[in-house]
Design a protein around this motif. Structure first.
Motif, PDB file in Angstrom:
ATOM      1  N   LYS A 254      33.958  57.423  56.333  1.00 48.20           N
ATOM      2  CA  LYS A 254      34.058  56.464  55.227  1.00 48.20           C
ATOM      3  C   LYS A 254      35.082  56.927  54.197  1.00 48.20           C
ATOM      4  CE  LYS A 254      30.085  58.404  52.867  1.00 48.20           C
ATOM      5  NZ  LYS A 254      30.109  59.681  53.615  1.00 48.20           N
ATOM      6  N   LYS A 255      35.327  56.070  53.248  1.00 45.78           N
ATOM      7  CA  LYS A 255      36.309  56.354  52.205  1.00 45.78           C
ATOM      8  C   LYS A 255      35.988  57.686  51.518  1.00 45.78           C
ATOM      9  CE  LYS A 255      38.803  54.038  48.683  1.00 45.78           C
ATOM     10  NZ  LYS A 255      38.927  53.528  47.471  1.00 45.78           N
ATOM     11  N   GLY A 256      37.000  58.497  51.334  1.00 42.05           N
ATOM     12  CA  GLY A 256      36.799  59.757  50.627  1.00 42.05           C
ATOM     13  C   GLY A 256      36.413  60.921  51.540  1.00 42.05           C
ATOM     14  N   ASP A 257      36.011  60.616  52.795  1.00 41.83           N
ATOM     15  CA  ASP A 257      35.746  61.698  53.751  1.00 41.83           C
ATOM     16  C   ASP A 257      37.052  62.422  54.071  1.00 41.83           C
ATOM     17  OD1 ASP A 257      33.068  61.199  53.935  1.00 41.83           O
ATOM     18  OD2 ASP A 257      33.182  60.062  55.806  1.00 41.83           O
ATOM     19  N   GLU A 258      36.930  63.606  54.657  1.00 44.41           N
ATOM     20  CA  GLU A 258      38.141  64.376  54.936  1.00 44.41           C
ATOM     21  C   GLU A 258      38.240  64.815  56.396  1.00 44.41           C
ATOM     22  OE1 GLU A 258      38.458  66.040  50.358  1.00 44.41           O
ATOM     23  OE2 GLU A 258      38.179  67.492  51.974  1.00 44.41           O
TER      24      GLU A 258
ATOM     25  N   CYS B  90      42.762  58.090  59.183  1.00 42.30           N
ATOM     26  CA  CYS B  90      42.507  58.337  57.763  1.00 42.30           C
ATOM     27  C   CYS B  90      43.062  57.211  56.899  1.00 42.30           C
ATOM     28  CB  CYS B  90      43.103  59.676  57.337  1.00 42.30           C
ATOM     29  SG  CYS B  90      42.144  61.069  57.950  1.00 42.30           S
TER      30      CYS B  90
ATOM     31  N   ALA C 216      40.228  57.678  54.272  1.00 39.68           N
ATOM     32  CA  ALA C 216      39.830  59.096  54.312  1.00 39.68           C
ATOM     33  C   ALA C 216      41.063  59.955  53.999  1.00 39.68           C
ATOM     34  CB  ALA C 216      39.270  59.448  55.682  1.00 39.68           C
ATOM     35  N   ILE C 217      40.834  61.240  53.774  1.00 43.85           N
ATOM     36  CA  ILE C 217      41.943  62.102  53.353  1.00 43.85           C
ATOM     37  C   ILE C 217      42.247  63.127  54.440  1.00 43.85           C
ATOM     38  CG2 ILE C 217      42.718  63.739  51.573  1.00 43.85           C
ATOM     39  CD1 ILE C 217      40.382  62.239  49.870  1.00 43.85           C
TER      40      ILE C 217
ATOM     41  N   LYS D  71      32.713  67.475  52.537  1.00 42.46           N
ATOM     42  CA  LYS D  71      33.380  66.182  52.773  1.00 42.46           C
ATOM     43  C   LYS D  71      34.087  66.156  54.137  1.00 42.46           C
ATOM     44  CE  LYS D  71      34.620  65.212  48.005  1.00 42.46           C
ATOM     45  NZ  LYS D  71      35.812  65.381  47.155  1.00 42.46           N
TER      46      LYS D  71
END
Ligand code: PLP
Length: 411
Positions: free
Chosen positions: A112-116, A135, A140-141, A165
């Motif tokens: 999800k958003k913000g996961d790495e 990503c 995601a990052i 994360k």
């Protein structure tokens, strides 16, 4: 250590080594791109079509049973080869690239958003782009482990980047450019402490190292047949059963279904859930013969012979004035038989073309690792990579060839 005579006997099993290139003997040093195939592998391909060609897992007839039997035998052979717990943990794919894409696509719903996601700056494009695309799509990052000037991973960097994360860490076992063997066991252990999954891109490993996926405790391990004396277009994804069971299928169609009705479909069990469509039956069966070839010589024998070639080549090449070797280390236990370099300020394509005229096949260019070229601030490199059939004499011939290239190009 093999004697010259023993290596000659091995060379005799490779018909292509008798080819001549512009009337010079072929010196094949592009094994990190693909290895040549021994006669028993070449013959197995013809035997397959002569004696068992048919589709697998479907027919009840004799030939279909026979082909299915041999396909499943190779799955078990691979299970043993990498010491997997279950043969159903071996998924056949087109190769390393497809295996990584399979995992990246199947991970999609879990990210999800913000996961790495963590990779490293030495990765092959196959282990770079799928994660970059995933990503971007998920918000995601993508975090990238940097390297030291000598090409070794900055593990401190990794320890700084990993966190709760991080959902997946994807790293190559052996760099296809620098030949450096990464400390993946440590990386896997550390990643698990944070609950991250780990994929290892093992494309350069299976003909170099003994593999034990259970000892490594790795979640996914991927490689291709064609870099270990087998055919192109076939490879595997190894995945832990529990994890593969949770992942969504990558492609949909025949073979991967249990039941299809107008309203819904249920999927097959492992490994078939991930094997939609008719597989590369010939490739799988022929790969079995390549594995036999590797086992007959012995991985540790191949490894130590290639190490000796590496040590000798580094010593010889270092004598050339103006040569720049990348990923250099005095600790040869951390290196496989790959050397990348540049010569003075010469363009790698110019050097490569002269070597080609002398019958020497090397790789030139970005080596499918543009970010790494960016790190070293070069447009490309020249890469030589060894296999069991290379000789010390060939290294001498390469040495002479490089001197010749310098003489011609530096005029
Ligand atoms: C060759 C290679 C790949 C790609 O393998 P394919 O067989 O082309 O899918 C990926 N990673 C590394 C390290 C490689 O050497």
């Amino acid at each position: 250590m093999f004697s010259e005579k023993e290596i000659q006997k091995i060379r005799n099993q490779f018909p292509i080594l008798k080819e001549r290139v512009y009337s010079n003997p072929l010196v094949y040093m592009d094994n990190a791109a693909t290895t040549q195939k021994p006669l028993k592998v070449i013959q197995a391909s013809q035997d397959y079509y002569n004696t068992m060609n048919s589709n697998v897992h479907r027919g009840l007839h004799y030939l279909s049973h026979k082909a299915t039997f041999y396909v499943e035998k190779v799955r078990e052979k691979l299970q043993k080869f990498i010491h997997a717990r279950y043969s159903s943990e071996i998924i056949f794919t087109k190769g390393t690239t497809e295996s990584i894409n399979l995992v990246a696509s199947s991970m999609d719903p879990f990210l999800k958003k913000g996961d790495e996601v963590i990779i490293s700056c030495i990765e092959h494009h196959s282990n770079f782009v799928p994660w970059q695309v995933l990503c971007k799509k998920k918000g995601a990052i993508l975090k990238i482990i940097s390297i030291y000037e000598n090409g070794f991973l900055k593990l401190k960097d990794f320890e700084f980047l990993i966190s709760k994360k991080t959902k997946i860490v994807s790293i190559s076992h052996i760099s296809n450019v620098l030949g450096i063997i990464n400390p993946i066991k440590n990386i896997i252990k550390k990643s698990h402490e944070y609950g991250a999954l780990v994929l290892i891109d093992g494309a350069q490993a299976p003909s170099n190292l003994d593999l034990d996926v259970q000892d490594l405790n790795v979640d996914f391990y991927v490689f291709s047949a064609h870099k270990m004396y087998g055919p192109t277009g076939i490879g595997i994804l190894y995945g832990k059963k529990k994890i593969l069971e949770k992942l969504h299928p990558y492609q949909f169609g025949g073979e991967m279904i249990k039941n299809v009705s107008f309203n819904q479909t249920t999927y097959s069990d492992l490994p078939f859930k991930f094997e939609a469509g008719t597989p590369n039956i010939e490739g799988i069966i022929v790969w079995g013969f390549a594995i036999d070839f590797v086992k007959e010589i012995g991985i540790s024998n191949i490894q130590s012979y290639k190490k000796n070639l590496l040590i000798y080549a580094v010593k010889r090449l270092s004598l050339i004035d103006g040569i720049q070797l990348y990923g250099k280390s005095n600790d040869f236990s951390k290196k496989s038989g790959i050397i990348s370099f540049n010569l003075n300020k010469l363009h790698c394509f110019d050097v490569g073309s002269i070597l080609d005229r002398l019958g020497i096949a090397v790789r030139t260019g970005h080596l499918c690792a543009q970010p790494l070229m960016e790190f070293f601030k070069v447009p490309g490199m020249i890469r030589i990579s060894f296999s069991i059939y290379n000789t010390f004499k060939e290294i001498d011939y390469l040495f002479e060839g490089l001197l010749k290239a310098k003489k011609i190009l530096l005029k």
